[in-house]
Design a protein around this motif. Structure first.
Motif, mmCIF file in Angstrom:
data_model
loop_
_atom_site.group_PDB
_atom_site.id
_atom_site.type_symbol
_atom_site.label_atom_id
_atom_site.label_comp_id
_atom_site.label_asym_id
_atom_site.label_seq_id
_atom_site.Cartn_x
_atom_site.Cartn_y
_atom_site.Cartn_z
ATOM 1 N N TYR A 145 -2.451 108.264 -24.114
ATOM 2 C CA TYR A 145 -3.463 107.260 -24.438
ATOM 3 C C TYR A 145 -3.845 106.342 -23.276
ATOM 4 O O TYR A 145 -4.973 105.855 -23.223
ATOM 5 C CB TYR A 145 -2.978 106.420 -25.632
ATOM 6 C CG TYR A 145 -2.612 107.273 -26.817
ATOM 7 C CD1 TYR A 145 -3.595 107.847 -27.617
ATOM 8 C CD2 TYR A 145 -1.279 107.557 -27.119
ATOM 9 C CE1 TYR A 145 -3.271 108.666 -28.689
ATOM 10 C CE2 TYR A 145 -0.934 108.370 -28.191
ATOM 11 C CZ TYR A 145 -1.939 108.926 -28.968
ATOM 12 O OH TYR A 145 -1.603 109.732 -30.017
ATOM 13 N N HIS A 146 -2.926 106.024 -22.368
ATOM 14 C CA HIS A 146 -3.229 105.156 -21.214
ATOM 15 C C HIS A 146 -3.889 103.846 -21.649
ATOM 16 O O HIS A 146 -4.877 103.400 -21.054
ATOM 17 C CB HIS A 146 -4.141 105.888 -20.224
ATOM 18 C CG HIS A 146 -3.544 107.166 -19.696
ATOM 19 N ND1 HIS A 146 -2.522 107.185 -18.769
ATOM 20 C CD2 HIS A 146 -3.818 108.473 -19.984
ATOM 21 C CE1 HIS A 146 -2.199 108.440 -18.497
ATOM 22 N NE2 HIS A 146 -2.951 109.233 -19.228
ATOM 23 N N VAL A 147 -3.363 103.263 -22.693
ATOM 24 C CA VAL A 147 -3.955 102.051 -23.260
ATOM 25 C C VAL A 147 -4.017 100.924 -22.238
ATOM 26 O O VAL A 147 -5.075 100.317 -22.008
ATOM 27 C CB VAL A 147 -3.164 101.597 -24.508
ATOM 28 C CG1 VAL A 147 -3.662 100.235 -24.987
ATOM 29 C CG2 VAL A 147 -3.297 102.625 -25.624
ATOM 30 N N LEU A 148 -2.888 100.614 -21.610
ATOM 31 C CA LEU A 148 -2.854 99.478 -20.689
ATOM 32 C C LEU A 148 -3.671 99.749 -19.431
ATOM 33 O O LEU A 148 -4.334 98.843 -18.917
ATOM 34 C CB LEU A 148 -1.409 99.135 -20.336
ATOM 35 C CG LEU A 148 -0.598 98.564 -21.505
ATOM 36 C CD1 LEU A 148 0.872 98.437 -21.139
ATOM 37 C CD2 LEU A 148 -1.143 97.206 -21.934
ATOM 38 N N ASP A 149 -3.643 100.970 -18.933
ATOM 39 C CA ASP A 149 -4.453 101.299 -17.757
ATOM 40 C C ASP A 149 -5.927 101.058 -18.049
ATOM 41 O O ASP A 149 -6.667 100.527 -17.206
ATOM 42 C CB ASP A 149 -4.249 102.763 -17.344
ATOM 43 C CG ASP A 149 -2.886 103.012 -16.727
ATOM 44 O OD1 ASP A 149 -2.251 102.027 -16.294
ATOM 45 O OD2 ASP A 149 -2.452 104.177 -16.685
ATOM 46 N N TRP A 150 -6.351 101.478 -19.240
ATOM 47 C CA TRP A 150 -7.756 101.264 -19.600
ATOM 48 C C TRP A 150 -8.082 99.785 -19.696
ATOM 49 O O TRP A 150 -9.112 99.328 -19.179
ATOM 50 C CB TRP A 150 -8.061 101.961 -20.931
ATOM 51 C CG TRP A 150 -9.485 101.737 -21.380
ATOM 52 C CD1 TRP A 150 -10.590 102.400 -20.956
ATOM 53 C CD2 TRP A 150 -9.941 100.748 -22.315
ATOM 54 N NE1 TRP A 150 -11.714 101.894 -21.569
ATOM 55 C CE2 TRP A 150 -11.342 100.880 -22.417
ATOM 56 C CE3 TRP A 150 -9.303 99.773 -23.090
ATOM 57 C CZ2 TRP A 150 -12.114 100.077 -23.246
ATOM 58 C CZ3 TRP A 150 -10.071 98.972 -23.923
ATOM 59 C CH2 TRP A 150 -11.460 99.126 -24.001
ATOM 60 N N MET A 151 -7.220 99.016 -20.324
ATOM 61 C CA MET A 151 -7.460 97.581 -20.459
ATOM 62 C C MET A 151 -7.578 96.909 -19.097
ATOM 63 O O MET A 151 -8.486 96.105 -18.844
ATOM 64 C CB MET A 151 -6.330 96.931 -21.273
ATOM 65 C CG MET A 151 -6.287 97.347 -22.727
ATOM 66 S SD MET A 151 -4.851 96.663 -23.604
ATOM 67 C CE MET A 151 -5.251 94.909 -23.582
ATOM 68 N N ILE A 152 -6.653 97.247 -18.205
ATOM 69 C CA ILE A 152 -6.631 96.624 -16.882
ATOM 70 C C ILE A 152 -7.869 96.987 -16.078
ATOM 71 O O ILE A 152 -8.345 96.207 -15.246
ATOM 72 C CB ILE A 152 -5.338 97.043 -16.143
ATOM 73 C CG1 ILE A 152 -4.118 96.437 -16.849
ATOM 74 C CG2 ILE A 152 -5.373 96.610 -14.688
ATOM 75 C CD1 ILE A 152 -2.789 97.021 -16.401
ATOM 76 N N SER A 153 -8.424 98.168 -16.323
ATOM 77 C CA SER A 153 -9.593 98.626 -15.555
ATOM 78 C C SER A 153 -10.893 97.969 -15.984
ATOM 79 O O SER A 153 -11.877 98.010 -15.243
ATOM 80 C CB SER A 153 -9.729 100.145 -15.681
ATOM 81 O OG SER A 153 -10.148 100.515 -16.992
ATOM 82 N N GLN A 154 -10.905 97.351 -17.159
ATOM 83 C CA GLN A 154 -12.136 96.756 -17.661
ATOM 84 C C GLN A 154 -12.398 95.406 -16.979
ATOM 85 O O GLN A 154 -11.473 94.634 -16.725
ATOM 86 C CB GLN A 154 -12.072 96.562 -19.180
ATOM 87 C CG GLN A 154 -11.841 97.845 -19.947
ATOM 88 C CD GLN A 154 -12.854 98.909 -19.625
ATOM 89 O OE1 GLN A 154 -14.060 98.714 -19.785
ATOM 90 N NE2 GLN A 154 -12.380 100.059 -19.162
ATOM 91 N N GLN A 155 -13.651 95.124 -16.698
ATOM 92 C CA GLN A 155 -13.995 93.886 -15.989
ATOM 93 C C GLN A 155 -15.334 93.351 -16.466
ATOM 94 O O GLN A 155 -16.298 94.103 -16.599
ATOM 95 C CB GLN A 155 -14.046 94.139 -14.481
ATOM 96 C CG GLN A 155 -14.273 92.896 -13.650
ATOM 97 C CD GLN A 155 -14.077 93.153 -12.162
ATOM 98 O OE1 GLN A 155 -14.167 94.293 -11.698
ATOM 99 N NE2 GLN A 155 -13.821 92.104 -11.404
ATOM 100 N N ARG A 156 -15.377 92.064 -16.705
ATOM 101 C CA ARG A 156 -16.636 91.419 -17.072
ATOM 102 C C ARG A 156 -17.463 91.181 -15.808
ATOM 103 O O ARG A 156 -16.933 90.777 -14.767
ATOM 104 C CB ARG A 156 -16.377 90.087 -17.763
ATOM 105 C CG ARG A 156 -15.753 90.223 -19.136
ATOM 106 C CD ARG A 156 -15.412 88.865 -19.723
ATOM 107 N NE ARG A 156 -16.593 87.999 -19.793
ATOM 108 C CZ ARG A 156 -16.541 86.688 -20.063
ATOM 109 N NH1 ARG A 156 -15.367 86.122 -20.272
ATOM 110 N NH2 ARG A 156 -17.631 85.981 -20.115
ATOM 111 N N THR A 157 -18.738 91.420 -15.901
ATOM 112 C CA THR A 157 -19.627 91.223 -14.754
ATOM 113 C C THR A 157 -20.309 89.857 -14.755
ATOM 114 O O THR A 157 -20.953 89.486 -13.786
ATOM 115 C CB THR A 157 -20.706 92.311 -14.719
ATOM 116 O OG1 THR A 157 -21.467 92.277 -15.947
ATOM 117 C CG2 THR A 157 -20.073 93.692 -14.559
#
Length: 363
Positions: free
Chosen positions: A347-359
């Motif tokens: 699932y890579h849940v935390l990796d996905w969360m960390i990769s998200q960024q608000r512009t």
């Protein structure tokens, strides 16, 4: 040790990263390391045209108190920067020379020895370019360097909120922040309880995950809920952001069960705050989710979680209908206990969360 060249003439690049020794205090691991990598490109001549090899002398180092270097031979300096950054993910392990992604890792016992090595190359080859690149820490490095401690912050209601603070390493760079909200089995006033139940604090403590982000895991008081503690959680987040040099554009929220409910409701109350949210085995008043159209959402829920119900299905539809980005993951045959998604490589849940960024936010 020989490095096999693919070219009759070309470039090789030396990338250097400094790593300090580890110190252990009362069971807490602390260290500081450079995240900036110096990349130096040299003009080279192949010494043996028949075998197309260039011989690089190296020394194995078994101690962790060393400076690491990487020798690579890419086609261009631009490629050198990319390859050096990715290949250094395997440096710093104190295991001596190794070949990774076309790179040879060379360890030195001191900065002076490393400098002499670079000087020798500079005498033989012309330096044609240099650059500084950023590298990411590996899980192995984080495992040796992370800290996890109990802390508390005084909330405006006059009460304190305790939390676990996890940091992968010490750095002057701004870091992403992940907030984890536990389930009902974690409520109380003793933070040690969070290490005894399934969830992110326990998974870190057991070595199942080493997130490359700051992670805070607050504790909900007995008899309350994360929905009722929403304002307190936001005050805690702001306190941590100020104290820990957090990247405001990468603050994500997740939680399981009671924490999954809280993740939904805190995000609904603060729809423009988080870079991503991940409710796990939670529930929500689906109609309220229309405001979650500007934050990436991933939902994890078991197809047999009849106790929590399936309001998340309607929530996903409403988010999508309002232009949002929502991914619903219904885990076939699973009931309520699906907290394993935090460490399962599927699932890579935390990796996905960390990769998200608000512009729309300045880091």
């Amino acid at each position: 040790m020989k490095y096999v060249s693919k070219f009759v003439a070309g470039l090789f690049v030396l990338a250097v990263v400094s790593v300090t020794s580890l110190s252990i205090h009362a069971g807490v691991k602390e260290a500081k390391a450079s995240e900036q990598v110096e990349v130096i490109a040299f003009d080279t001549v192949v010494e043996n045209e028949e075998t197309e090899t260039v011989t690089i002398e190296s020394k194995e180092v078994s101690t962790e108190e060393c400076v690491e270097a990487v020798v690579i031979e890419p086609e261009t300096v631009a490629k050198a920067e990319t390859v050096a950054a990715s290949s250094l993910k395997n440096a710093g392990q104190g295991e001596g020379p190794m070949v990774v992604d076309g790179c040879e890792v060379v360890g030195f016992e001191s900065e002076a020895e490393r400098a002499a090595y670079v000087d020798a190359l500079s005498d033989e080859y012309e330096v044609i370019a240099s650059a500084t690149v950023q590298r990411e820490w590996t899980e192995e490095e984080i495992a040796k360097n992370y800290t996890m401690e109990q802390k508390s912050v005084m909330i405006s209601n006059g009460k304190s909120m305790g939390y676990w603070l996890y940091k992968p390493y010490e750095t002057d760079e701004k870091m992403p922040l992940v907030i984890y909200l536990h389930g009902k089995d974690g409520c109380g006033s003793n933070l040690d309880r969070l290490m005894k139940i399934q969830g992110i604090p326990q998974y870190i403590n057991e070595g199942k995950i080493y997130p490359n982000a700051v992670v805070i895991s607050p504790q909900c008081p007995s008899g309350s809920s994360w929905t009722n503690q929403a304002d307190a959680v936001m005050e805690l987040i702001e306190a941590v952001v100020a104290e820990e040099n957090i990247d405001r554009s990468r603050i994500s929220l997740t939680g399981a069960s009671l924490g999954g409910i809280g993740t939904f409701n805190i995000a609904i109350k603060n729809p423009s705050y988080f870079s991503a949210i991940v409710p796990v085995c939670g529930s929500v008043s689906a109609a309220k989710c229309s405001v979650l159209n500007n934050v990436p959402v991933k939902i994890y829920h078991g197809t047999r979680d009849t106790g929590m119900g399936f309001s998340v299905k309607d929530a996903a539809v409403i988010i999508a209908e309002n232009g949002g980005n929502c991914e619903l993951n219904m885990l076939e045959g699973k009931g309520h206990e699906i907290r394993y998604v935090y460490y399962d490589d599927t699932y890579h849940v935390l990796d996905w969360m960390i990769s998200q960024q608000r512009t729309d936010v300045t880091p």
